[in-house]
Scaffold this active site. Structure first.
Site, PDB file in Angstrom:
ATOM      1  N   GLU A  34      -7.274   9.497 -10.826  1.00 20.82           N
ATOM      2  CA  GLU A  34      -6.986  10.938 -10.870  1.00 20.82           C
ATOM      3  C   GLU A  34      -8.246  11.709 -11.226  1.00 20.82           C
ATOM      4  OE1 GLU A  34      -4.431  12.276  -9.218  1.00 20.82           O
ATOM      5  OE2 GLU A  34      -3.093  11.112 -10.508  1.00 20.82           O
ATOM      6  N   ASP A  37     -11.547  12.130  -6.870  1.00 21.87           N
ATOM      7  CA  ASP A  37     -11.878  12.284  -5.441  1.00 21.87           C
ATOM      8  C   ASP A  37     -13.040  13.252  -5.220  1.00 21.87           C
ATOM      9  OD1 ASP A  37     -10.276  14.540  -6.012  1.00 21.87           O
ATOM     10  OD2 ASP A  37      -9.096  14.401  -4.165  1.00 21.87           O
ATOM     11  N   GLY A 122       5.069  22.798  -5.907  1.00 25.75           N
ATOM     12  CA  GLY A 122       4.369  22.934  -7.185  1.00 25.75           C
ATOM     13  C   GLY A 122       4.582  21.762  -8.115  1.00 25.75           C
ATOM     14  N   GLY A 124       3.096  18.735  -7.726  1.00 20.66           N
ATOM     15  CA  GLY A 124       1.972  17.800  -7.701  1.00 20.66           C
ATOM     16  C   GLY A 124       2.204  16.631  -6.754  1.00 20.66           C
ATOM     17  N   SER A 126       1.882  17.106  -3.421  1.00 24.73           N
ATOM     18  CA  SER A 126       1.144  17.510  -2.212  1.00 24.73           C
ATOM     19  C   SER A 126       1.994  18.164  -1.144  1.00 24.73           C
ATOM     20  CB  SER A 126       0.414  16.312  -1.599  1.00 24.73           C
ATOM     21  OG  SER A 126      -0.522  15.851  -2.493  1.00 24.73           O
ATOM     22  N   ASP A 172      -5.326  14.263  -1.080  1.00 23.03           N
ATOM     23  CA  ASP A 172      -3.951  14.587  -0.676  1.00 23.03           C
ATOM     24  C   ASP A 172      -3.773  14.553   0.842  1.00 23.03           C
ATOM     25  OD1 ASP A 172      -3.821  14.917  -3.377  1.00 23.03           O
ATOM     26  OD2 ASP A 172      -3.545  17.076  -3.335  1.00 23.03           O
TER      27      ASP A 172
HETATM   28  C1  GLA Z   1      -4.971  17.568  -6.703  1.00 22.74           C
HETATM   29  C2  GLA Z   1      -6.078  17.703  -5.666  1.00 22.74           C
HETATM   30  C3  GLA Z   1      -6.680  16.349  -5.321  1.00 22.74           C
HETATM   31  C4  GLA Z   1      -7.077  15.568  -6.563  1.00 22.74           C
HETATM   32  C5  GLA Z   1      -5.953  15.589  -7.594  1.00 22.74           C
HETATM   33  C6  GLA Z   1      -6.369  14.991  -8.901  1.00 22.74           C
HETATM   34  O1  GLA Z   1      -3.900  16.872  -6.168  1.00 22.74           O
HETATM   35  O2  GLA Z   1      -5.567  18.319  -4.502  1.00 22.74           O
HETATM   36  O3  GLA Z   1      -7.757  16.513  -4.450  1.00 22.74           O
HETATM   37  O4  GLA Z   1      -8.266  16.057  -7.091  1.00 22.74           O
HETATM   38  O5  GLA Z   1      -5.465  16.896  -7.851  1.00 22.74           O
HETATM   39  O6  GLA Z   1      -6.624  13.640  -8.762  1.00 22.74           O
END
Ligand code: GLA
Length: 395
Positions: A34, A37, A122, A124, A126, A172
């Site tokens: 986490e 990226d 919202g 997390g 994606s 994502d």
């Molecule tokens: C969000 C971002 C990703 C990544 C995560 C954390 O999902 O869109 O690119 O940075 O947070 O790992």
């Protein structure tokens, strides 16, 4: 009714019957890796069987009309007007993608598109990347030339960076585009090398739980973390001039060179990134060796690091995490995604799932006054056309 059927039905009621094409792009859960990226490190996401369906009917007048089953707001614009962002609504996500496609030379004849999703927004998982990529695969299918999935993935990221204003990484849309049923994706975010790793969980289940907390200031704090990593890395480079990015710095080099980073806060941020990259590679090894307990331990270490060093968890995610790891049969847990709210991912023995659910719900509610929401999902394939072939759907 399946998600695809619901999408087709909704399309007909808004835009009328006739021939259409149906596309799907999944959401993702990140297993570990986490906030790595955007520093060129490793991530280990998997595509979900939940995501966004897009029903498309091409037009010939260059007009786009966009509607959603979730939001009342609809959008209408001409292909040559896509550069202008309108309001804060959901339609910015497809619109940003259309803008990227236009910039890449797509012909864009216009289209009516209806979006239907079964991801919580919202949370997390994606949902926004899946809307962007569903738009990408749908519009790319209208073009004469063949578009590479990797190009569409990068356009989704650029749209978020340049149009939406979130400096997110590639993870994502990559997971949404390159997912494979039953597999996680070991992704090296600088080189964009990846391999599919079978998720053989035997008697264990991956459970996703939403904190039910609206993410506050998530975008600005996300961008702030990204800036902190860049600043810390610039300082570190004085001692490690050969390092190309933070993702290329191993634990040993970091131990020796970390004094170059002057602020204790920046040192903590970089400690998270360096140790998290190592945990991703160890997780892959643990999964290949069938050592789920080891993988679970690494998940917990990741959560601690995101809490103490990266400081992106918050009371709700920490409460869900603590409640989970106390339940016998739960061998791993961590927050997933950007943090500041959103979801946790948990590794739980199948016989303990019911008691896990009950105990976590009770404890989380007692501590936060919020109802934890469990989201069932399989691990599925990446973005695609559904029922691809000669015949278009009629609805
Ligand atoms: C969000 C971002 C990703 C990544 C995560 C954390 O999902 O869109 O690119 O940075 O947070 O790992």
């Amino acid at each position: 009714m399946s998600g695809g059927e619901a999408a087709l039905e909704a399309f007909t009621s808004i835009y009328g019957p006739g021939e259409v094409r149906l596309f799907f792009a999944p959401g993702r859960v990140n297993l570990i890796g986490e906030h790595t990226d955007y520093t060129g490190g490793y991530a280990f996401p998997a595509a979900l069987t939940r995501g966004t369906w897009a029903v498309l009917r091409p037009r010939t007048d260059g007009v786009f009309r966009l509607a959603s089953t979730r939001f009342a707001e609809q959008a209408e614009f001409k292909a040559d007007e896509v550069g202008r962002r309108r309001g804060e609504g959901w339609a910015n996500f497809p619109q940003g993608m259309i803008r990227e496609l236009a910039a890449a030379g797509a012909k864009l004849p216009g289209a009516d598109i209806l979006y239907h999703g079964d991801l919580p927004s919202g949370a997390g998982l994606s949902s926004s990347a899946s809307i962007g990529l569903a738009t990408g695969v749908a519009l790319a299918a209208l073009e004469d030339r063949t578009w590479r999935m990797l190009d569409l993935i990068q356009m989704v990221q650029q749209s978020e960076n340049r149009f939406i204003g979130v400096q997110c990484g590639i993870m994502d849309p990559f997971a949404s585009g390159m997912g494979k049923a039953g597999h996680a994706i070991l992704l090296h975010c600088r080189q964009l090398d990846y391999r599919h790793v079978p998720l053989q969980l035997r008697d264990y289940r991956l459970l996703i739980i939403h904190t039910n907390k609206v993410r506050e200031l998530a975008e600005s704090r996300y961008n702030e973390r990204r800036r902190e990593c860049e600043e810390g890395f610039q300082q570190l480079r004085r001692r490690l001039p050969e390092a190309t990015d933070l993702g290329s710095v191993g634990e040993e080099a970091w131990q020796e060179a970390q004094e170059a980073v002057t602020s204790p806060q920046l040192r903590k941020r970089l400690t998270h990134v360096v140790t998290e990259n190592a945990r991703v590679l160890q997780s892959e090894q643990a999964l290949i060796a069938g050592d789920l307990h080891r993988f679970g331990e690494l998940m917990k270490e990741s959560h601690h690091s995101l809490k103490e060093d990266y400081e992106v968890t918050g009371p709700e995610l920490d409460s869900l995490f603590e409640a989970a790891i106390q339940v016998p049969g739960c061998i791993g847990a961590r927050m997933t995604g950007a943090g500041f709210g959103g979801c946790t991912v948990n590794l739980v023995h199948r016989e303990a799932v019911e008691s896990f659910r009950q105990q976590v719900e009770e404890q989380y509610f007692a501590e936060t006054g919020r109802q934890a929401v469990f989201h069932e999902s399989g691990i599925g394939d990446g973005a695609r056309e559904i029922g691809k072939g000669e015949q278009a759907w009629r609805c």
